[in-house]
Design a protein around this motif. Structure first.
Motif, PDB file in Angstrom:
ATOM      1  N   ILE A   1       3.557 -35.251 -14.356  1.00  0.00           N
ATOM      2  CA  ILE A   1       3.609 -33.864 -14.811  1.00  0.00           C
ATOM      3  C   ILE A   1       4.525 -33.710 -16.020  1.00  0.00           C
ATOM      4  CG2 ILE A   1       5.568 -33.189 -13.344  1.00  0.00           C
ATOM      5  CD1 ILE A   1       2.420 -31.095 -14.006  1.00  0.00           C
ATOM      6  N   GLN A   2       5.449 -34.648 -16.205  1.00  0.00           N
ATOM      7  CA  GLN A   2       6.367 -34.591 -17.340  1.00  0.00           C
ATOM      8  C   GLN A   2       5.631 -34.598 -18.682  1.00  0.00           C
ATOM      9  OE1 GLN A   2       9.692 -34.350 -16.926  1.00  0.00           O
ATOM     10  NE2 GLN A   2       9.674 -34.561 -14.714  1.00  0.00           N
ATOM     11  N   TRP A   3       4.406 -35.115 -18.674  1.00  0.00           N
ATOM     12  CA  TRP A   3       3.649 -35.210 -19.920  1.00  0.00           C
ATOM     13  C   TRP A   3       2.970 -33.891 -20.301  1.00  0.00           C
ATOM     14  CZ3 TRP A   3       3.947 -38.910 -23.442  1.00  0.00           C
ATOM     15  CH2 TRP A   3       4.458 -40.152 -23.050  1.00  0.00           C
ATOM     16  N   VAL A   4       2.833 -32.958 -19.365  1.00  0.00           N
ATOM     17  CA  VAL A   4       2.053 -31.744 -19.637  1.00  0.00           C
ATOM     18  C   VAL A   4       2.636 -30.910 -20.778  1.00  0.00           C
ATOM     19  CG1 VAL A   4       1.191 -29.578 -18.677  1.00  0.00           C
ATOM     20  CG2 VAL A   4       1.033 -31.673 -17.346  1.00  0.00           C
ATOM     21  N   PRO A   5       3.956 -30.608 -20.794  1.00  0.00           N
ATOM     22  CA  PRO A   5       4.480 -29.867 -21.949  1.00  0.00           C
ATOM     23  C   PRO A   5       4.303 -30.606 -23.263  1.00  0.00           C
ATOM     24  CG  PRO A   5       6.052 -29.817 -20.142  1.00  0.00           C
ATOM     25  CD  PRO A   5       4.999 -30.821 -19.781  1.00  0.00           C
TER      26      PRO A   5
ATOM     27  N   GLY B   1      12.017 -29.641 -14.648  1.00  0.00           N
ATOM     28  CA  GLY B   1      12.563 -30.770 -15.387  1.00  0.00           C
ATOM     29  C   GLY B   1      11.780 -31.075 -16.654  1.00  0.00           C
ATOM     30  N   ALA B   2      10.468 -30.799 -16.623  1.00  0.00           N
ATOM     31  CA  ALA B   2       9.645 -31.031 -17.809  1.00  0.00           C
ATOM     32  C   ALA B   2       9.798 -29.930 -18.852  1.00  0.00           C
ATOM     33  CB  ALA B   2       8.173 -31.142 -17.393  1.00  0.00           C
ATOM     34  N   LEU B   3      10.169 -28.730 -18.403  1.00  0.00           N
ATOM     35  CA  LEU B   3      10.204 -27.567 -19.299  1.00  0.00           C
ATOM     36  C   LEU B   3      11.565 -27.301 -19.925  1.00  0.00           C
ATOM     37  CD1 LEU B   3       8.926 -24.961 -20.482  1.00  0.00           C
ATOM     38  CD2 LEU B   3       9.446 -23.848 -18.300  1.00  0.00           C
TER      39      LEU B   3
ATOM     40  N   ILE C   1       3.340 -25.416 -18.793  1.00  0.00           N
ATOM     41  CA  ILE C   1       3.740 -25.215 -17.397  1.00  0.00           C
ATOM     42  C   ILE C   1       3.140 -23.949 -16.802  1.00  0.00           C
ATOM     43  CG2 ILE C   1       5.702 -24.873 -15.831  1.00  0.00           C
ATOM     44  CD1 ILE C   1       5.455 -27.708 -16.990  1.00  0.00           C
ATOM     45  N   GLY C   2       3.128 -22.859 -17.563  1.00  0.00           N
ATOM     46  CA  GLY C   2       2.721 -21.560 -17.010  1.00  0.00           C
ATOM     47  C   GLY C   2       1.296 -21.152 -17.299  1.00  0.00           C
ATOM     48  N   GLY C   3       0.595 -21.897 -18.158  1.00  0.00           N
ATOM     49  CA  GLY C   3      -0.759 -21.498 -18.498  1.00  0.00           C
ATOM     50  C   GLY C   3      -0.775 -20.385 -19.539  1.00  0.00           C
ATOM     51  N   MET C   4      -1.924 -19.744 -19.659  1.00  0.00           N
ATOM     52  CA  MET C   4      -2.148 -18.755 -20.714  1.00  0.00           C
ATOM     53  C   MET C   4      -1.591 -17.387 -20.313  1.00  0.00           C
ATOM     54  SD  MET C   4      -3.618 -20.313 -23.231  1.00  0.00           S
ATOM     55  CE  MET C   4      -4.513 -19.096 -24.176  1.00  0.00           C
ATOM     56  N   ILE C   5      -0.279 -17.287 -20.274  1.00  0.00           N
ATOM     57  CA  ILE C   5       0.384 -16.008 -19.980  1.00  0.00           C
ATOM     58  C   ILE C   5       0.489 -15.246 -21.296  1.00  0.00           C
ATOM     59  CG2 ILE C   5       2.494 -14.920 -19.149  1.00  0.00           C
ATOM     60  CD1 ILE C   5       2.925 -17.421 -17.405  1.00  0.00           C
TER      61      ILE C   5
ATOM     62  N   PRO D   1      12.519 -22.588  -7.685  1.00  0.00           N
ATOM     63  CA  PRO D   1      11.874 -23.191  -8.867  1.00  0.00           C
ATOM     64  C   PRO D   1      10.914 -22.230  -9.559  1.00  0.00           C
ATOM     65  CG  PRO D   1      11.804 -24.699  -7.008  1.00  0.00           C
ATOM     66  CD  PRO D   1      12.303 -23.396  -6.474  1.00  0.00           C
ATOM     67  N   ARG D   2      10.226 -21.419  -8.769  1.00  0.00           N
ATOM     68  CA  ARG D   2       9.283 -20.453  -9.339  1.00  0.00           C
ATOM     69  C   ARG D   2      10.004 -19.397 -10.165  1.00  0.00           C
ATOM     70  NH1 ARG D   2       4.280 -17.973  -5.861  1.00  0.00           N
ATOM     71  NH2 ARG D   2       3.468 -16.533  -7.428  1.00  0.00           N
ATOM     72  N   ILE D   3      11.153 -18.955  -9.685  1.00  0.00           N
ATOM     73  CA  ILE D   3      11.925 -17.945 -10.412  1.00  0.00           C
ATOM     74  C   ILE D   3      12.519 -18.536 -11.690  1.00  0.00           C
ATOM     75  CG2 ILE D   3      14.068 -16.580 -10.275  1.00  0.00           C
ATOM     76  CD1 ILE D   3      13.277 -16.175  -7.262  1.00  0.00           C
ATOM     77  N   VAL D   4      13.063 -19.735 -11.591  1.00  0.00           N
ATOM     78  CA  VAL D   4      13.605 -20.405 -12.783  1.00  0.00           C
ATOM     79  C   VAL D   4      12.501 -20.624 -13.811  1.00  0.00           C
ATOM     80  CG1 VAL D   4      14.700 -22.509 -13.643  1.00  0.00           C
ATOM     81  CG2 VAL D   4      15.481 -21.494 -11.497  1.00  0.00           C
ATOM     82  N   ALA D   5      11.312 -21.015 -13.349  1.00  0.00           N
ATOM     83  CA  ALA D   5      10.181 -21.222 -14.259  1.00  0.00           C
ATOM     84  C   ALA D   5       9.792 -19.921 -14.948  1.00  0.00           C
ATOM     85  CB  ALA D   5       8.985 -21.787 -13.491  1.00  0.00           C
ATOM     86  N   ALA D   6       9.775 -18.821 -14.194  1.00  0.00           N
ATOM     87  CA  ALA D   6       9.425 -17.522 -14.778  1.00  0.00           C
ATOM     88  C   ALA D   6      10.392 -17.140 -15.893  1.00  0.00           C
ATOM     89  CB  ALA D   6       9.417 -16.439 -13.691  1.00  0.00           C
ATOM     90  N   ILE D   7      11.676 -17.349 -15.664  1.00  0.00           N
ATOM     91  CA  ILE D   7      12.684 -16.992 -16.667  1.00  0.00           C
ATOM     92  C   ILE D   7      12.562 -17.889 -17.898  1.00  0.00           C
ATOM     93  CG2 ILE D   7      15.170 -16.950 -17.127  1.00  0.00           C
ATOM     94  CD1 ILE D   7      15.547 -16.104 -14.180  1.00  0.00           C
ATOM     95  N   LEU D   8      12.394 -19.198 -17.685  1.00  0.00           N
ATOM     96  CA  LEU D   8      12.290 -20.131 -18.815  1.00  0.00           C
ATOM     97  C   LEU D   8      11.019 -19.900 -19.625  1.00  0.00           C
ATOM     98  CD1 LEU D   8      13.508 -23.501 -17.209  1.00  0.00           C
ATOM     99  CD2 LEU D   8      14.761 -22.038 -18.807  1.00  0.00           C
TER     100      LEU D   8
END
Length: 333
Positions: free
Chosen positions: A118-122, A197-199, A255-259, A62-69
Motif C-alpha cells: 500500500i506504500q506505493w499507492v500515494p 504511514g504512506a500519506l 489514500i482517500g480517492g476522489m474527494i 487511523p480514520r480520523i488522522v487520515a481525514a485530517i491529513l
C-alpha cells in the motif's frame, strides 16, 4: 492595525486547532458502538485497559488522522493553485490533477492488485497527477503559461482523465469493481496505520515547503506586471508551486480517492477568516480542510447507519452548490 490583524489570525488558528481536537474526540466516541469520552481520553494517553481501546486505536483513530491529513493536503493544494492561477474557482479536481491521480491508482488496482505494498499507492497517484499536470502545462505553454490557458486546458484534461478512469473501471476485473467504485467516490473507510504511514510524509514535507513560498504568492496576487517588477521569477515560481500542488493532491487522492471540492471550499472559507495573506492562509486552509473532511466522514458514519456513506458524497453535495454560487456571484460582479 497590522498587529491587531496578526493577533486575530493567530487566535483563529488556535481556535481551529482546538475545534479539530474536540471534533476528533467526539468522532472517536461516536459510531455503531458508542464509547464514553472518558475512555476515549484514556486511550489517547495510553491508560485505557478496556476492550474499547482496540476499536479506538486500531479502527477509528487511523480514520480520523487520515481525514485530517487528506483534508489538509487537498485544501492547501487548492489554495496554492488559486494563488498561482489567480482564480478563486480553481481547484485540483477541476484542472485534471486529481483525475490523473485517479487514472494511475485505478490502473494500479486493476493491473497489480495484491502484488505491491500500500506504500506505493500515494507514489503511483502522484506520478499520475504529475503526468496530467505536465500535459496540461505543456499544452498551456505559449511564451510562458497564462492562468487562463492553464485552467481552460485543465478542464479538458480533467474530462479526458474521467473518461479513462471509467474505461479502466469497466474493463477491469468484476470482483474489484465495487472496491474501485467506492474509492473513486471518495472514502476513507477501512483506513489503517499503513495508509497513514504512506500519506503523512508527503503532507509533512510539502505543506511546510508551501509556506516558504507564501510571500511569493502574495506578490503574484498583484498581477504579472507588478510581480515581474518586484523581482519575481514568475514562470519558475509557478512551476514549483504547481509541483507542490500536484504532490499534495496526488498523495491525498492516493489514500482517500476522489474527494472533491475541498480544494475549492477550504481556501474560500479561510480567506473569510484571515484574509488573503498566504502566511496565514496556508495553515488555516489546512485546518479548515481537515475539519471539513472530518465532519463529512462523521456524517457518513452516523446519519445512515448501518450504512457507511463515503465522505466524498457529502463534500460534493456541499461543494457543487457552492461552486455554482461562486459562478453566479462572479457573473453578477
Amino acid at each position: 492595525m497590522l498587529n491587531r490583524r496578526k493577533n486575530r489570525s493567530i487566535s483563529i488558528l488556535l481556535l481551529l486547532v482546538l475545534l479539530a481536537a474536540v471534533l476528533s474526540v467526539i468522532s472517536l466516541s461516536l459510531g455503531s458502538v458508542r464509547i464514553p469520552i472518558r475512555e476515549v481520553v484514556l486511550s489517547l494517553i495510553g491508560q485505557n485497559t478496556a476492550s474499547s481501546d482496540l476499536i479506538l486505536m486500531q479502527f477509528r483513530l487511523p480514520r480520523i488522522v487520515a481525514a485530517i491529513l487528506i483534508g489538509a493536503a487537498l485544501a492547501v493544494s487548492g489554495a496554492l493553485l488559486q494563488g498561482v492561477i489567480r482564480n478563486p474557482l480553481a481547484a485540483p479536481d477541476l484542472i485534471g490533477v486529481t483525475g490523473g491521480a485517479s487514472v494511475a491508482v485505478v490502473a494500479f488496482m486493476t493491473l497489480f492488485t495484491g502484488k505491491y505494498s500500500i506504500q506505493w499507492v500515494p507514489v503511483i497517484a502522484i506520478v499520475g497527477a504529475f503526468l496530467a499536470a505536465a500535459i496540461n502545462y505543456g499544452l498551456a505553454w505559449k511564451r510562458g503559461v497564462s492562468p487562463f490557458r492553464l485552467i481552460l486546458i485543465g478542464i479538458g484534461v480533467s474530462t479526458a482523465m474521467g473518461a479513462l478512469t471509467t474505461y479502466l473501471l469497466v474493463s477491469g476485473p468484476a470482483y474489484l469493481a465495487a472496491q474501485i467504485l467506492n474509492w473513486t467516490t471518495g472514502s476513507i473507510y477501512g483506513t489503517n496505520w499503513k495508509h497513514i504511514g504512506a500519506l503523512w510524509p508527503w503532507v509533512a514535507l510539502f505543506i511546510p515547503l508551501s509556506l516558504l513560498y507564501a510571500k511569493e504568492l502574495n506578490v503574484q496576487s498583484l498581477g504579472e506586471t507588478a510581480s515581474t517588477g518586484l523581482g519575481s521569477r514568475l514562470q519558475l515560481s509557478r512551476l514549483v508551486l504547481l509541483c507542490y500542488t500536484v504532490a499534495l493532491a496526488g498523495a491525498a487522492v492516493g489514500i482517500g480517492g476522489m474527494i472533491s471540492f475541498i480544494g475549492l471550499l477550504a481556501p474560500h472559507m479561510s480567506r473569510k477568516l484571515v484574509g488573503n495573506s498566504y502566511q496565514m492562509l496556508i495553515p488555516v486552509s489546512a485546518l479548515v480542510g481537515g475539519i471539513i473532511l472530518l465532519l463529512a466522514d462523521l456524517a457518513g458514519r452516523m446519519l445512515f447507519q448501518p450504512l457507511d456513506i463515503p465522505a466524498g458524497v457529502f463534500t460534493a453535495g456541499i461543494g457543487a452548490p457552492f461552486f455554482m454560487y461562486l459562478l453566479f456571484r462572479r457573473k453578477a460582479a
